[in-house]
Design an enzyme around this catalytic site. Structure first.
Site, PDB file in Angstrom:
ATOM      1  N   ALA A  64       2.554  -4.059   1.121  1.00  0.00           N
ATOM      2  CA  ALA A  64       3.156  -5.373   0.616  1.00  0.00           C
ATOM      3  C   ALA A  64       3.832  -6.000   1.735  1.00  0.00           C
ATOM      4  O   ALA A  64       4.688  -6.795   1.496  1.00  0.00           O
ATOM      5  CB  ALA A  64       4.434  -3.855   0.544  1.00  0.00           C
ATOM      6  N   SER A  65       2.574  -6.256   2.934  1.00  0.00           N
ATOM      7  CA  SER A  65       3.678  -7.350   4.269  1.00  0.00           C
ATOM      8  C   SER A  65       2.204  -8.330   4.055  1.00  0.00           C
ATOM      9  O   SER A  65       1.530  -8.522   4.175  1.00  0.00           O
ATOM     10  CB  SER A  65       2.394  -6.037   5.155  1.00  0.00           C
ATOM     11  OG  SER A  65       2.776  -6.932   6.005  1.00  0.00           O
ATOM     12  N   THR A  66       3.006 -10.056   3.670  1.00  0.00           N
ATOM     13  CA  THR A  66       3.280 -10.751   3.177  1.00  0.00           C
ATOM     14  C   THR A  66       1.747 -11.381   5.551  1.00  0.00           C
ATOM     15  O   THR A  66       1.127 -11.624   4.928  1.00  0.00           O
ATOM     16  CB  THR A  66       3.780 -11.978   3.814  1.00  0.00           C
ATOM     17  OG1 THR A  66       4.467 -11.516   5.177  1.00  0.00           O
ATOM     18  CG2 THR A  66       4.706 -11.503   2.555  1.00  0.00           C
TER      19      THR A  66
END
Length: 212
Positions: free
Chosen positions: A11-13
């Site tokens: 979920a981490s950009t």
């Protein structure tokens, strides 16, 4: 060979930015990468957060998206500001552990990140994940079955527990063999430096107008 653990959440950009260049940078530094998928949700929950601070703090979230857009442009990566951020990466994380058993965690993880933040695809969708598994040479149905096993579920929970014990609070994070932890995609090169030398090497910075 020195090693660095690459802790990432789908979920981490910023995990996407690190995943795009970590293998090239690590190879140049002579460091082996250990890919460590985990979930930030339980870490956030332990701090009393119900979602990402990039969501609860709109100004911070807006700055993050613009920063990531700039970084993607610099790296030559496609960029999509996805709806419904943060996306559910639970199944993808379990599948990454399955891919790791076949030595394919790196290409699978990169494929997930590019599908998500490069093309805006839903990484919680089994059809999307099946396509990505097939693209890296894995059998989707066999991988889904393995991902649903008690062993894989337990491994992902254990990874979350280990992340908490190590003091990780965000992703990406990099942990060297001696336990030194670096947080953020912009700390990747420092983490590799530490992995090799056990310290940060001094960089020569020339005064303005001079060449080092």
């Amino acid at each position: 060979m020195p090693t660095v653990e690459f802790w990432f959440d789908f979920a981490s950009t910023y995990s996407r930015l690190a995943a795009a260049r970590i293998e090239t940078a690590a190879a140049a530094a002579g460091v082996a990468v250990i890919w460590r998928p985990f979930l930030l949700g339980p870490i956030f929950a332990a701090q009393g957060w119900t979602t990402s601070p990039f969501v609860t703090q709109p100004a911070k979230g807006g700055a993050m998206w613009r920063d990531v857009e700039r970084q993607c442009a610099a790296l030559g990566l496609p960029f999509v500001r996805i709806e419904g951020f943060p996306r559910n990466g639970l199944l993808a994380a379990r599948l990454a552990l399955v891919a790791d058993e076949s030595g394919a965690v790196a290409p699978f993880a990169r494929a997930v990140f590019e599908a998500e933040f490069g093309a805006g695809r839903d990484i919680a969708d089994r059809t999307v994940l099946a396509d990505l598994l097939a693209d890296v040479g894995l059998d989707p149905e066999a991988c889904f079955a393995r991902a649903a096993s008690p062993e894989i579920k337990a491994r992902l929970r254990a990874a979350g527990d280990e992340a908490g014990t190590c003091g990780l609070f965000g992703a990406p994070s990099f942990v060297t063999a001696d336990g030194e932890m670096f947080w953020g995609a912009d700390r990747l090169d420092q983490a590799l430096d530490w992995a090799v030398h056990g310290r940060l090497c001094r960089r020569t910075v020339a005064p303005t107008g001079e060449t080092p």
